[in-house]
Write a protein that holds these residues in place. Structure first.
Motif, PDB file in Angstrom:
ATOM      1  N   LYS A  77     -29.478  10.933 -14.398  1.00 33.03           N
ATOM      2  CA  LYS A  77     -28.403  10.016 -14.037  1.00 33.03           C
ATOM      3  C   LYS A  77     -27.787  10.443 -12.705  1.00 33.03           C
ATOM      4  N   ILE A  78     -27.530   9.486 -11.860  1.00 36.82           N
ATOM      5  CA  ILE A  78     -26.919   9.786 -10.549  1.00 36.82           C
ATOM      6  C   ILE A  78     -25.648   8.967 -10.407  1.00 36.82           C
ATOM      7  N   GLU A  79     -24.619   9.602  -9.910  1.00 38.39           N
ATOM      8  CA  GLU A  79     -23.343   8.918  -9.746  1.00 38.39           C
ATOM      9  C   GLU A  79     -22.731   9.280  -8.395  1.00 38.39           C
ATOM     10  N   PHE A  80     -22.499   8.286  -7.566  1.00 37.65           N
ATOM     11  CA  PHE A  80     -21.756   8.483  -6.312  1.00 37.65           C
ATOM     12  C   PHE A  80     -20.367   7.896  -6.516  1.00 37.65           C
ATOM     13  N   THR A  81     -19.327   8.659  -6.187  1.00 38.49           N
ATOM     14  CA  THR A  81     -17.964   8.144  -6.298  1.00 38.49           C
ATOM     15  C   THR A  81     -17.246   8.296  -4.961  1.00 38.49           C
ATOM     16  N   ASN A  82     -16.931   7.183  -4.353  1.00 35.88           N
ATOM     17  CA  ASN A  82     -16.188   7.150  -3.076  1.00 35.88           C
ATOM     18  C   ASN A  82     -16.734   8.140  -2.051  1.00 35.88           C
ATOM     19  N   VAL A  83     -18.042   8.138  -1.901  1.00 33.16           N
ATOM     20  CA  VAL A  83     -18.679   9.114  -1.010  1.00 33.16           C
ATOM     21  C   VAL A  83     -18.579   8.673   0.450  1.00 33.16           C
ATOM     22  N   SER A  84     -18.118   9.623   1.274  1.00 32.99           N
ATOM     23  CA  SER A  84     -18.191   9.393   2.708  1.00 32.99           C
ATOM     24  C   SER A  84     -18.901  10.595   3.319  1.00 32.99           C
ATOM     25  N   PHE A  85     -19.482  10.365   4.479  1.00 33.53           N
ATOM     26  CA  PHE A  85     -20.259  11.442   5.087  1.00 33.53           C
ATOM     27  C   PHE A  85     -20.319  11.318   6.594  1.00 33.53           C
ATOM     28  N   GLN A  86     -20.106  12.437   7.267  1.00 36.81           N
ATOM     29  CA  GLN A  86     -20.406  12.513   8.693  1.00 36.81           C
ATOM     30  C   GLN A  86     -21.174  13.803   8.926  1.00 36.81           C
ATOM     31  N   VAL A 137     -21.008   8.182   8.913  1.00 35.43           N
ATOM     32  CA  VAL A 137     -22.343   7.635   8.665  1.00 35.43           C
ATOM     33  C   VAL A 137     -22.380   6.882   7.327  1.00 35.43           C
ATOM     34  N   LEU A 138     -21.586   7.375   6.360  1.00 31.65           N
ATOM     35  CA  LEU A 138     -21.457   6.675   5.074  1.00 31.65           C
ATOM     36  C   LEU A 138     -19.971   6.542   4.759  1.00 31.65           C
ATOM     37  N   GLU A 139     -19.592   5.392   4.261  1.00 33.96           N
ATOM     38  CA  GLU A 139     -18.179   5.141   3.998  1.00 33.96           C
ATOM     39  C   GLU A 139     -17.934   4.592   2.600  1.00 33.96           C
ATOM     40  N   ASP A 140     -17.200   5.370   1.819  1.00 34.68           N
ATOM     41  CA  ASP A 140     -16.709   4.917   0.520  1.00 34.68           C
ATOM     42  C   ASP A 140     -17.807   4.270  -0.351  1.00 34.68           C
ATOM     43  N   ILE A 141     -18.853   5.038  -0.587  1.00 32.21           N
ATOM     44  CA  ILE A 141     -19.989   4.523  -1.369  1.00 32.21           C
ATOM     45  C   ILE A 141     -19.848   4.934  -2.829  1.00 32.21           C
ATOM     46  N   SER A 142     -19.876   3.964  -3.722  1.00 28.48           N
ATOM     47  CA  SER A 142     -19.843   4.245  -5.153  1.00 28.48           C
ATOM     48  C   SER A 142     -20.935   3.450  -5.862  1.00 28.48           C
ATOM     49  N   PHE A 143     -21.696   4.136  -6.697  1.00 28.61           N
ATOM     50  CA  PHE A 143     -22.687   3.447  -7.547  1.00 28.61           C
ATOM     51  C   PHE A 143     -23.128   4.401  -8.648  1.00 28.61           C
ATOM     52  N   LYS A 144     -23.744   3.828  -9.686  1.00 26.40           N
ATOM     53  CA  LYS A 144     -24.304   4.633 -10.782  1.00 26.40           C
ATOM     54  C   LYS A 144     -25.743   4.229 -10.998  1.00 26.40           C
ATOM     55  N   ILE A 145     -26.580   5.211 -11.248  1.00 25.63           N
ATOM     56  CA  ILE A 145     -27.978   4.923 -11.557  1.00 25.63           C
ATOM     57  C   ILE A 145     -28.327   5.610 -12.864  1.00 25.63           C
ATOM     58  N   ASN A 146     -28.881   4.834 -13.793  1.00 29.89           N
ATOM     59  CA  ASN A 146     -29.170   5.359 -15.116  1.00 29.89           C
ATOM     60  C   ASN A 146     -30.511   6.081 -15.159  1.00 29.89           C
ATOM     61  N   PRO A 147     -30.636   7.021 -16.101  1.00 30.51           N
ATOM     62  CA  PRO A 147     -31.903   7.732 -16.254  1.00 30.51           C
ATOM     63  C   PRO A 147     -33.065   6.745 -16.422  1.00 30.51           C
ATOM     64  N   GLY A 148     -34.124   6.976 -15.681  1.00 25.34           N
ATOM     65  CA  GLY A 148     -35.322   6.152 -15.811  1.00 25.34           C
ATOM     66  C   GLY A 148     -35.322   4.875 -14.987  1.00 25.34           C
ATOM     67  N   GLU A 149     -34.201   4.570 -14.350  1.00 24.65           N
ATOM     68  CA  GLU A 149     -34.141   3.349 -13.551  1.00 24.65           C
ATOM     69  C   GLU A 149     -34.902   3.500 -12.223  1.00 24.65           C
ATOM     70  N   THR A 150     -35.427   2.406 -11.718  1.00 31.10           N
ATOM     71  CA  THR A 150     -36.019   2.389 -10.380  1.00 31.10           C
ATOM     72  C   THR A 150     -35.127   1.533  -9.494  1.00 31.10           C
ATOM     73  N   VAL A 151     -34.573   2.175  -8.467  1.00 28.84           N
ATOM     74  CA  VAL A 151     -33.617   1.462  -7.617  1.00 28.84           C
ATOM     75  C   VAL A 151     -34.080   1.508  -6.166  1.00 28.84           C
ATOM     76  N   ALA A 152     -34.095   0.380  -5.522  1.00 31.34           N
ATOM     77  CA  ALA A 152     -34.466   0.314  -4.111  1.00 31.34           C
ATOM     78  C   ALA A 152     -33.216   0.379  -3.254  1.00 31.34           C
ATOM     79  N   ILE A 153     -33.279   1.173  -2.188  1.00 30.46           N
ATOM     80  CA  ILE A 153     -32.194   1.228  -1.201  1.00 30.46           C
ATOM     81  C   ILE A 153     -32.715   0.468   0.015  1.00 30.46           C
TER      82      ILE A 153
END
Ligand code: CTP
Ligand code: MG
Length: 242
Positions: free
Chosen positions: A8-17, A25-41
């Motif tokens: 399981k992957i969880e991003f909460t309000n992630v920002s990055f420089q 480079v990244l601003e306020d990114i939040s999402f959840k990915i469940n075990p076994g899921e295939t997600v395209a970025i």
């Protein structure tokens, strides 16, 4: 698959420089990915896709917010455990001069031939290897056989799979594959039951995924499956129609 409970992957309000730079480079990114899921970025060049990936195995740390794997802040995990869980296939396949076998088992020197073969079958590169002059003992790189871009990509995926990661990050690693091979690869990864994140600029790859995250200029613009994004995201619709 009910047996999948890790990855399981969880991003909460992630920002990055990047250190020493002023640009977010990244601003306020939040999402959840469940075990076994295939997600395209999905996102244009420079959108921040590779940067986002690098935060998961901690090649860089977040500037703000939190990245969690299976409920644990990655910054509090032992690096060894983190790197064992996460398989990262970089945008440029890095092969060294040596045999095919050595290239696949790199970093996991105790891998058995059975494990190496299984990883290669799933990475859709086994048949190609069997057609090389010395199969798994064939030398690649300088003074060895030259592999095509797509073959290198698949070898590099096999290298990640042999470690049986719970999370597999593919950074544009299927860009040189034809649609049929790519679909077979993604199907095989499902059998592996690992969580798969796949960066792509190809809408055809995104359609195959369970879910799509659409990045633009470091922001998460939209998420959903192909059908829902067509209805909710103007940008997605434009990419699809272009
Ligand atoms: N960047 C940076 N320092 C780095 C790498 C990237 O400042 N060492 C910046 C880039 O200039 C860009 C932003 O970070 O503005 C996002 O880069 P990246 O995450 O690499 O974008 P991708 O979406 O991966 O682009 P591509 O499809 O071209 O790989
Ligand atoms: Mg990139």
């Amino acid at each position: 698959d009910l047996t999948v409970n890790e990855g399981k992957i969880e991003f909460t309000n992630v920002s990055f420089q990047y250190p020493g730079t002023a640009e977010m480079v990244l601003e306020d990114i939040s999402f959840k990915i469940n075990p076994g899921e295939t997600v395209a970025i999905l996102g244009a060049t420079g959108a921040g896709k590779t940067s986002l990936f690098q935060l998961i195995p901690r090649l860089y740390d977040v500037t703000g917010g939190i990245v969690k794997i299976d409920g644990h802040d990655v910054r509090k995990m032992k690096m060894e455990n983190l790197r064992r869980k996460v398989g990262f296939v970089p945008q440029e396949a890095l092969l060294f001069t040596g045999s095919v076998k050595e290239n696949i088992s790199w970093g996991k020197e105790d891998a058995t031939m059975v494990e190496i073969t299984a990883a290669s079958v799933n990475a859709q590169i086994h048949e190609t290897i069997m057609n090389l002059p010395q199969q798994y003992d064939t030398r690649v790189g300088q003074k060895g056989v030259n592999l095509s871009g797509g073959q290198k990509q698949r070898l590099s995926i096999a290298r990640a799979l042999v470690r049986m990661p719970k999370i597999l990050l593919l950074d544009d690693s299927t860009s040189a594959l034809d649609m049929k091979t790519e679909a077979k690869l993604l199907g095989a990864l499902k059998e592996y039951t690992c969580t798969t994140l796949i960066i792509t600029q190809k809408i055809s790859t995104a359609i195959e995924a369970d879910r799509i995250l659409l990045l633009e200029d470091g922001k998460l613009l939209a998420e959903g499956d192909h059908d829902s994004l067509l209805k909710t995201s103007g940008l997605y619709k434009r990419i699809f129609q272009s």
